[in-house]
Design a protein around this motif. Structure first.
Motif, PDB file in Angstrom:
ATOM      1  N   VAL A  25      -1.879  31.023 129.339  1.00  0.00           N
ATOM      2  CA  VAL A  25      -3.231  30.768 128.847  1.00  0.00           C
ATOM      3  C   VAL A  25      -4.084  32.033 128.949  1.00  0.00           C
ATOM      4  N   ARG A  26      -3.949  32.772 130.045  1.00  0.00           N
ATOM      5  CA  ARG A  26      -4.698  34.026 130.190  1.00  0.00           C
ATOM      6  C   ARG A  26      -4.377  34.982 129.048  1.00  0.00           C
ATOM      7  N   ARG A  27      -3.117  35.062 128.719  1.00  0.00           N
ATOM      8  CA  ARG A  27      -2.693  35.957 127.637  1.00  0.00           C
ATOM      9  C   ARG A  27      -3.246  35.522 126.289  1.00  0.00           C
ATOM     10  N   VAL A  28      -3.170  34.234 126.026  1.00  0.00           N
ATOM     11  CA  VAL A  28      -3.664  33.687 124.759  1.00  0.00           C
ATOM     12  C   VAL A  28      -5.179  33.932 124.627  1.00  0.00           C
ATOM     13  N   LEU A  29      -5.924  33.713 125.704  1.00  0.00           N
ATOM     14  CA  LEU A  29      -7.379  33.832 125.641  1.00  0.00           C
ATOM     15  C   LEU A  29      -7.858  35.260 125.427  1.00  0.00           C
ATOM     16  N   THR A  30      -7.046  36.248 125.774  1.00  0.00           N
ATOM     17  CA  THR A  30      -7.468  37.638 125.606  1.00  0.00           C
ATOM     18  C   THR A  30      -7.162  38.178 124.214  1.00  0.00           C
ATOM     19  N   ARG A  32      -7.737  38.044 120.213  1.00  0.00           N
ATOM     20  CA  ARG A  32      -8.787  37.570 119.309  1.00  0.00           C
ATOM     21  C   ARG A  32      -8.278  36.460 118.391  1.00  0.00           C
ATOM     22  N   TRP A  33      -7.105  36.631 117.815  1.00  0.00           N
ATOM     23  CA  TRP A  33      -6.598  35.670 116.842  1.00  0.00           C
ATOM     24  C   TRP A  33      -6.307  34.317 117.478  1.00  0.00           C
ATOM     25  N   LEU A  34      -5.587  34.308 118.587  1.00  0.00           N
ATOM     26  CA  LEU A  34      -5.252  33.041 119.238  1.00  0.00           C
ATOM     27  C   LEU A  34      -6.426  32.475 120.030  1.00  0.00           C
ATOM     28  N   GLY A  35      -7.194  33.342 120.670  1.00  0.00           N
ATOM     29  CA  GLY A  35      -8.324  32.885 121.465  1.00  0.00           C
ATOM     30  C   GLY A  35      -9.354  32.125 120.659  1.00  0.00           C
ATOM     31  N   THR A  89     -14.088  36.322 128.919  1.00  0.00           N
ATOM     32  CA  THR A  89     -13.395  36.591 127.665  1.00  0.00           C
ATOM     33  C   THR A  89     -13.246  35.266 126.935  1.00  0.00           C
ATOM     34  N   GLN A  90     -13.825  35.204 125.755  1.00  0.00           N
ATOM     35  CA  GLN A  90     -13.766  33.983 124.952  1.00  0.00           C
ATOM     36  C   GLN A  90     -13.551  34.369 123.501  1.00  0.00           C
ATOM     37  N   GLY A  91     -12.505  33.826 122.911  1.00  0.00           N
ATOM     38  CA  GLY A  91     -12.190  34.149 121.526  1.00  0.00           C
ATOM     39  C   GLY A  91     -11.891  35.626 121.330  1.00  0.00           C
TER      40      GLY A  91
END
Length: 156
Positions: A25-30, A32-35, A89-91
């Motif tokens: 989840v940390r990786r995904v949130l950082t 831009r495309w997936l976040g 970090t959001q989106g």
């Protein structure tokens, strides 16, 4: 007098499950495309109040009365008993600010959680288990032990 209700109760995911999923989840949130695909989720980065260690915790970031707010029963919330710097970090967007644990009454916590639900959050995103068919009221939410952390972003 506060009564407990079995219709609405705190039910966060198990810690062992979070230890397995949080690195992904940390990786995904950082990114831009997936976040951007997970709009409520954010990564909260802060220093430990005693250890000084850096923590990176995935959270749901809700807007309550125009202010970004996190609901949590977890012990890491105690790092914000005094206002502390955070990086959110959001989106894929990084913002700096200060976070503080609010000293809210059970009624204030219930109203804030009800507002989050009214704004589109799901009970799952608030860590709640709700009896099937039960309409959640602010009074139900007063019995839930979630703490509120307010985040004030610095002007960029």
């Amino acid at each position: 007098m506060t009564t407990t209700t079995t219709e609405v109760r705190l039910s966060p995911p198990p810690r062992a499950l979070m230890r397995m999923l949080n690195p992904l989840v940390r990786r995904v949130l950082t990114t831009r495309w997936l976040g951007r695909r997970i709009p409520l989720m954010a990564l909260l980065e802060f220093g430990g109040r005693r250890s000084g260690a850096t923590f990176r915790v995935p959270v749901c970031l809700h807007t309550i009365d125009g202010t970004p707010t996190v609901f949590t029963p977890r012990s890491w919330r105690l790092n914000f008993t005094e206002p502390a710097p955070v990086v959110v970090t959001q989106g894929g967007r990084v913002r700096h600010g200060r976070a503080v644990l609010l000293h809210a009454t059970p009624r204030e916590r219930g109203l804030a959680m009800r507002q989050a639900l009214d704004n589109g959050a799901t009970p799952f995103e608030l860590g709640l288990k709700v009896a099937r068919g039960h309409h959640i009221t602010a009074a139900d939410l007063e019995t839930v032990g979630n703490a509120l952390i307010r985040i004030d972003f610095t002007e960029e």
